[in-house]
Design an enzyme around this catalytic site. Structure first.
Site, mmCIF file in Angstrom:
data_model
loop_
_atom_site.group_PDB
_atom_site.id
_atom_site.type_symbol
_atom_site.label_atom_id
_atom_site.label_comp_id
_atom_site.label_asym_id
_atom_site.label_seq_id
_atom_site.Cartn_x
_atom_site.Cartn_y
_atom_site.Cartn_z
ATOM 1 N N HIS A 1 0.823 -1.221 0.000
ATOM 2 C CA HIS A 1 0.000 0.000 0.000
ATOM 3 C C HIS A 1 0.858 1.273 0.000
ATOM 4 O O HIS A 1 0.501 2.264 0.644
ATOM 5 C CB HIS A 1 -0.955 0.028 1.202
ATOM 6 C CG HIS A 1 -1.997 -1.047 1.176
ATOM 7 N ND1 HIS A 1 -3.261 -0.849 0.696
ATOM 8 C CD2 HIS A 1 -1.949 -2.350 1.562
ATOM 9 C CE1 HIS A 1 -3.951 -1.977 0.803
ATOM 10 N NE2 HIS A 1 -3.173 -2.910 1.317
ATOM 11 N N ASN B 1 -10.573 -2.580 2.322
ATOM 12 C CA ASN B 1 -10.319 -2.430 0.896
ATOM 13 C C ASN B 1 -11.616 -2.217 0.129
ATOM 14 O O ASN B 1 -12.703 -2.231 0.706
ATOM 15 C CB ASN B 1 -9.501 -3.619 0.343
ATOM 16 C CG ASN B 1 -10.307 -4.906 0.207
ATOM 17 O OD1 ASN B 1 -11.533 -4.880 0.093
ATOM 18 N ND2 ASN B 1 -9.627 -6.031 0.215
ATOM 19 N N TYR C 1 0.592 -4.451 11.776
ATOM 20 C CA TYR C 1 0.549 -3.009 11.485
ATOM 21 C C TYR C 1 1.429 -2.191 12.435
ATOM 22 O O TYR C 1 2.299 -1.440 12.000
ATOM 23 C CB TYR C 1 -0.899 -2.501 11.507
ATOM 24 C CG TYR C 1 -1.664 -2.994 10.299
ATOM 25 C CD1 TYR C 1 -1.750 -2.235 9.147
ATOM 26 C CD2 TYR C 1 -2.256 -4.245 10.285
ATOM 27 C CE1 TYR C 1 -2.411 -2.693 8.021
ATOM 28 C CE2 TYR C 1 -2.921 -4.719 9.173
ATOM 29 C CZ TYR C 1 -2.993 -3.947 8.047
ATOM 30 O OH TYR C 1 -3.632 -4.406 6.935
#
Ligand code: HEM
Length: 512
Positions: free
Chosen positions: A70, A148, A358
């Site tokens: 991303h 998404n 993350y």
């Protein structure tokens, strides 16, 4: 009045309406920004030239590592406005999360849209899922919904994520993305067929970031004041409609503009045409649902809307562009672990893996104190005993009134104290079982892919076949055959059309 770190001189200049004066980061005025300090007009540059050293050394460090996935994206600010209800019920029936409770209540948001595979300035016309990450700055701290546009995913276990991404990223030898590597992996991963059917249709190249849906993809929970939980899926439905591009349309845009989606979002907001999405939520009771032919914790599946209706809960409007892309968007850090009271995890195996990944990558990509940056820091109360580390900027417990000597808990000397829970019960799910490695038993890898193939319009189906054929034509024969086998399981016509397109006979197809 000087603002955050602004000098008196600058503030005075602004008051007198004079041009702001250029300084270095030490606050020294720069009198000559054109000529370096040298010995005579033509002599060597001297090393004690602090302004030059500061300027060039900072420039040398302007980049931080790109996101490993991303990397290409853009973002904007806005707000989420709650309806106070979820469908026809008060929001409090399902969740005690404060941002949903009152009709008209607004929570500031930051949204980052992105594509997944290629680098920071790659074309925005590429076939790729689009990331749809929302940070809600709620009164109870931040909530990130990191999703998404395709509503599902390729795989259902986090252990496979690095392999999936390696297969889609450029070949480590040639540095070129290679369909043979992608379909080598996919042909051994039947659970990806649903996602592949979306990705190779026009949905795989959204016209821009405004005309696309979003979804949380993974299954989460909402928890009410009694500690009762339901399973939920989140969806963003664009007021602008949904529009995807054929490969030919995308090629045409790319020939003149590889930033079209960023440009579209920026310009729309600048002209006051604010994009808007409705948040709709699907709800299931919190159990295994043996009556379904898929597992509610499987992120390769959609929940049929006729059985689990899409319940409106609020709307999101993006109405402000960033002032600085790097500070507000590049350094933004979203993660699936970032939940507020009343929202919870499910046991979805992807969600559990993502939640580690993350914040781990952000400590590496942005730094240990990434949560102190204004773009990531909650807008409300932050008071921890975490101290130091690179680029420590605030001492957050002290800001909240803590004795600066006390960076531990418990303490009797005006240190931070634990919060008290009021008026609601904890959600304490009961878990029991053998520790094992086993995939979910209701895999059903092909059914929803076949349904998707049949439900799209003719032009979308034609484009899907065309795109698959053109990618698979470059692949080895065994991979082509394996892929045709999977398409055939989804729908015999689907398999036949791909086989015809790449010129192989159906009898040659095999099984994993
Ligand atoms: C186990 C599976 C997954 C892992 C380990 C994973 C890991 C990552 C990592 C390491 C990043 C970079 C974050 C950063 O540098 O700030 C990222 C970004 C992102 N991922 Fe995932 N991911 C997974 C699955 C998914 C899924 C299923 C979705 C969609 C629902 C998704 C959506 C996103 C988005 C939108 C971003 C960009 C966030 C931003 O704009 O900063 N990921 N992911």
């Amino acid at each position: 009045m000087p603002l955050n770190g602004e000098s008196e001189e600058l503030a005075n200049n602004q008051e007198k309406n004079e041009q702001p004066v250029l300084t270095n980061r030490q606050g020294h005025p720069i009198y000559d920004n054109q000529n370096n300090r040298t010995v005579g007009e033509r002599g060597p540059t001297v090393l004690e030239n602090y302004n030059f050293l500061e300027k060039i050394s900072h420039f040398d460090r302007e980049r931080i590592p790109e996101r490993v996935v991303h990397a290409r994206g853009t973002g904007a600010h806005g707000y989420f406005e709650a309806y106070g209800t979820i469908g026809n019920e008060p929001a409090s029936k399902y969740t005690r999360a404060k941002l949903f409770q009152e009709k008209g209540k607004r929570t500031p948001v930051l949204v980052r849209f992105s594509s997944v595979i290629h680098g920071g300035h790659s074309p925005e016309t590429l076939r790729d899922p689009r990331g749809f990450a929302v940070k809600f700055y709620t009164e109870d701290g931040n909530w990130d919904l990191v999703g998404n546009n395709l509503k599902i995913f390729f795989i259902r276990d986090a252990l496979k994520f690095p392999d999936l991404i390696h297969a889609f990223k450029p070949d480590p030898v040639t540095n070129i993305q290679d369909a043979n590597r992608i379909f080598d992996f996919i042909s051994q991963t039947p659970e990806a067929m649903h996602m592949i059917t979306f990705l190779f249709s026009p949905r795989g190249i959204p016209a821009n970031y405004r005309e696309q849906e979003g979804a949380g993809v993974n299954t989460y929970k909402m928890v009410n004041a009694d500690g009762e939980a339901v399973l939920v899926k989140y969806h963003w439905i664009p007021k602008q409609g949904v529009r995807g591009l054929t490969q030919a349309q995308a090629n045409e845009i790319q020939s003149t503009n590889f930033n079209h989606a960023t440009q579209d979002l920026y310009q729309a907001i600048e002209r006051g045409d604010y994009p808007e999405w409705e948040l709709q939520i699907q709800i299931m009771s919190d159990d295994e649902h043996p009556e379904l032919d898929f597992d509610p914790l499987d992120d390769t599946k959609l929940w049929p809307a006729d059985q689990f209706p899409m319940l409106p809960a609020g709307r999101m409007v993006l109405d402000r562009n960033p002032v600085n892309y790097f500070a507000e968007i590049e350094q933004a850090a979203f993660g699936t672990g970032v939940l507020v009271d009343g929202l919870d995890f499910s046991d979805d195996k992807m969600l559990q893996g993502r939640t580690f990944s993350y914040s781990d990558t952000q400590r590496y990509r942005v730094g240990a104190n990434y949560l102190q940056l204004p773009t990531n820091r909650p807008k409300k109360h932050v008071a921890t005993n975490q101290r130091d580390g690179q680029m420590a900027y605030v001492v957050d417990g002290v800001e909240a009134g803590e004795n600066p000597h006390i960076n531990y808990e418990p303490s009797s000397r005006n240190g931070l104290v634990e919060a008290t829970r009021t008026g609601h019960k904890d959600h304490t799910p009961y878990v029991e079982g053998h520790v094992m490695r086993k995939k979910l038993s209701r895999t059903n890898d092909y059914k929803q892919a076949g349904e998707r193939y049949r439900e799209i319009e003719d032009w979308e189906r034609d484009d899907l076949i065309k795109n698959l054929v053109s990618a698979l034509k470059t692949c080895n024969k065994d991979i082509q055959e394996q892929m045709v086998y999977h398409f055939t399981q989804c729908d015999p016509e689907y398999g036949q059309r791909v086989a015809d397109g790449i010129g192989i006979k159906m009898a040659q197809t095999t099984q994993v």
